[in-house]
Design a protein around this motif. Sequence first.
Motif, PDB file in Angstrom:
ATOM      1  N   UNK A  45      53.539 108.402  55.409  1.00 40.23           N
ATOM      2  CA  UNK A  45      54.923 108.882  55.500  1.00 40.23           C
ATOM      3  C   UNK A  45      55.785 107.894  56.295  1.00 40.23           C
ATOM      4  N   UNK A  46      55.185 107.334  57.353  1.00 34.08           N
ATOM      5  CA  UNK A  46      55.909 106.357  58.163  1.00 34.08           C
ATOM      6  C   UNK A  46      56.241 105.107  57.344  1.00 34.08           C
ATOM      7  N   UNK A  47      55.250 104.613  56.604  1.00 30.76           N
ATOM      8  CA  UNK A  47      55.473 103.398  55.799  1.00 30.76           C
ATOM      9  C   UNK A  47      56.481 103.669  54.682  1.00 30.76           C
ATOM     10  N   UNK A  50      59.966 103.394  55.821  1.00 23.08           N
ATOM     11  CA  UNK A  50      60.416 101.999  55.822  1.00 23.08           C
ATOM     12  C   UNK A  50      60.690 101.520  54.401  1.00 23.08           C
ATOM     13  N   UNK A  53      63.355 104.364  52.722  1.00 23.07           N
ATOM     14  CA  UNK A  53      64.524 104.773  53.505  1.00 23.07           C
ATOM     15  C   UNK A  53      64.708 106.278  53.601  1.00 23.07           C
ATOM     16  N   UNK A  54      63.684 107.029  53.248  1.00 20.47           N
ATOM     17  CA  UNK A  54      63.812 108.493  53.348  1.00 20.47           C
ATOM     18  C   UNK A  54      62.590 109.080  54.044  1.00 20.47           C
ATOM     19  N   UNK A  55      62.821 110.207  54.690  1.00 20.50           N
ATOM     20  CA  UNK A  55      61.729 110.930  55.338  1.00 20.50           C
ATOM     21  C   UNK A  55      61.855 112.395  54.963  1.00 20.50           C
ATOM     22  N   UNK A  57      59.812 114.695  54.664  1.00 26.47           N
ATOM     23  CA  UNK A  57      58.972 115.653  55.381  1.00 26.47           C
ATOM     24  C   UNK A  57      59.682 116.254  56.580  1.00 26.47           C
ATOM     25  N   UNK A  58      60.503 115.464  57.256  1.00 23.94           N
ATOM     26  CA  UNK A  58      61.170 115.969  58.450  1.00 23.94           C
ATOM     27  C   UNK A  58      62.165 117.064  58.111  1.00 23.94           C
TER      28      UNK A  58
ATOM     29  N   UNK B 239      72.016 108.230  53.405  1.00 22.03           N
ATOM     30  CA  UNK B 239      71.186 107.889  52.250  1.00 22.03           C
ATOM     31  C   UNK B 239      71.575 108.724  51.029  1.00 22.03           C
ATOM     32  N   UNK B 397      56.154 106.653  67.794  1.00 22.16           N
ATOM     33  CA  UNK B 397      57.215 106.767  66.809  1.00 22.16           C
ATOM     34  C   UNK B 397      57.093 108.166  66.219  1.00 22.16           C
ATOM     35  N   UNK B 399      56.914 111.326  64.010  1.00 21.20           N
ATOM     36  CA  UNK B 399      56.318 111.485  62.686  1.00 21.20           C
ATOM     37  C   UNK B 399      56.252 112.953  62.309  1.00 21.20           C
ATOM     38  N   UNK B 400      56.640 113.287  61.082  1.00 20.14           N
ATOM     39  CA  UNK B 400      56.661 114.703  60.707  1.00 20.14           C
ATOM     40  C   UNK B 400      55.274 115.312  60.504  1.00 20.14           C
ATOM     41  N   UNK B 405      53.268 108.826  65.927  1.00 21.37           N
ATOM     42  CA  UNK B 405      52.229 107.832  65.694  1.00 21.37           C
ATOM     43  C   UNK B 405      52.451 106.716  66.711  1.00 21.37           C
TER      44      UNK B 405
END
Lengths: 81, 464
Positions: A45-47, A50, A53-55, A57-58, B239, B397, B399-400, B405
């Motif tokens: 999810x972190x990668x 990057x 440009x979206x997350x 899960x949060x 975004x 950092x 993380x959801x 992490x």
Amino acid sequence: MSVRSTVVSQFEQVAAEQDRKLAPLTDDLPLTDTGLDSLCFAIVVDRLQDALGVDPFSDAEEASLPTTVGGFIRLYEDAAE
Amino acid sequence: MPRSDSGSLWSALSASGGLSGRSIRGADASVVLGDLESGTSLGGALEDLRGRSVLLVVSGQLAAALAIIELDGVARRIVLCTPDLASKYLPAVMAAAEVDAVVSDHARPDPETPPVPCFATGGTRLTPLASPRGGGLETEWVLLTSGTTGMPKLVVHTLATLAGPAREGRMAAEPVVWSTFYDIRRYGGMQILLRALLGGTSLVLSHAGEAMADFLDRAGACGVTHILGTPTHWWLALTNSVGSRLAPRYVRLSGEIVEQAILDRLRATFPDAALVHAFASTEAGVGFEVHDGLAGFPADVVGRRGSSVEIKVEDGSLRLRSARIAFRYLGPGVEPLAGPDGFVDTRDLVELRGDRYYFVGRRDGVINVGGQKIHPEEVEAVINAHPRVRMSRVRARKNPITGAIVVAELVLNEEPAPAVQARALKDEILQLCRSSLPRHKVPTSVTFVPSLAVTAGGKIDRNA
């Protein structure tokens, strides 16, 4: 690169880094059967944040969180639109 | 405690005027505020709820807003459940708040929830109000803090403590329509609800599960002029092409550390909007606002006299005292909310650089990866053992999945030459970590940086 191929390549890369055996990925494969654990998914999810440009899960509600590989990819496809 | 009727939210709302032209809009329904003069969202239950401690557990924000308007001055206490509250905590929350009434979305009490003497159904459809509204009580508003794990804290406010910042706001010359990405049952969102209700404006509410793009389009169609979100909300909005969907005159950020990058992106997207970031916490209330478009805040905010909020920095963390701070926590064995001097320690660490303070993180510096605790120093020690590493800093950092992490920044003895060598060196350092640390302590990314800050004591500055 499509969202799908970006997600799949992160699954493969993180599995390799974390020394995990990745199951053959199909859309209906449950995430719990992929061979990746929660730390692996955290890294994926972190990668992807990057890379895409979206997350999503949060912001996702617990009920809408994916349980399968296909659902996981769709979550990112929807968020990256 | 009793007080005059003029103090209730409904009476303040009535006094703000123009109710027939103002509305609260949700995703699926909207209510004209003037219709609350003769209508109720609580069926016939309003008088049954008088003097009770009411658990407000509805999914939609509009239903919550209507119930809040109707219950202030009537209920003894309103417990504002956020939609994400885990149901396993409900019995403890209800016990701590001495709940004796529930307002829910459902027609009948949920069998999983402890039974109470009084049950009512809240909603967004109004039915005729049986008798004129009367207030009379100073209602306690209980906000639940979104703790990372475990039982949420129950923070007691009243309309007076919550509405302080909203009442300080200036009236705009042109019509204002407020909105927020937050839920109004959280402190930040509550501030926007009260700004709209007390400031004579309309409000557009988001809906859980609504896609960001859909919400932005809806807010744009409703003519939203003023909008609040966290930096994370705003990144998500950016975004989703927020600039082509929404044309706010006032853009506000709070709830997280506001970095310069997000301010610059918002400034570029909305060149003519007022860009404001605020520091607030559920316990301490709104501390201050920053209007100059720069991250951090001017040093003279600290120790300023004659201001409605007193601010000091002690042991590196920001502490606030004002009439806006919450009264106390509810529940057994809770600690005092403020220190003996009346200041609330926000546990947010700040650092003075030049004539500005910057937020640098939380006092609790231990990194928690999925419940496993990590001291940054132990990971740094491993990395620093590599001959080409000069120094390193390991940090969390967000993380959801696991909460956090571990990532590492490091300074090399000399610059790595081409990218291929840099990649190989990173792999080598990660391999070193994997051979000597458990998996969760291995950094998930390694970045080369030109330098890391060092304190006067010669240590890596973790807060830089």
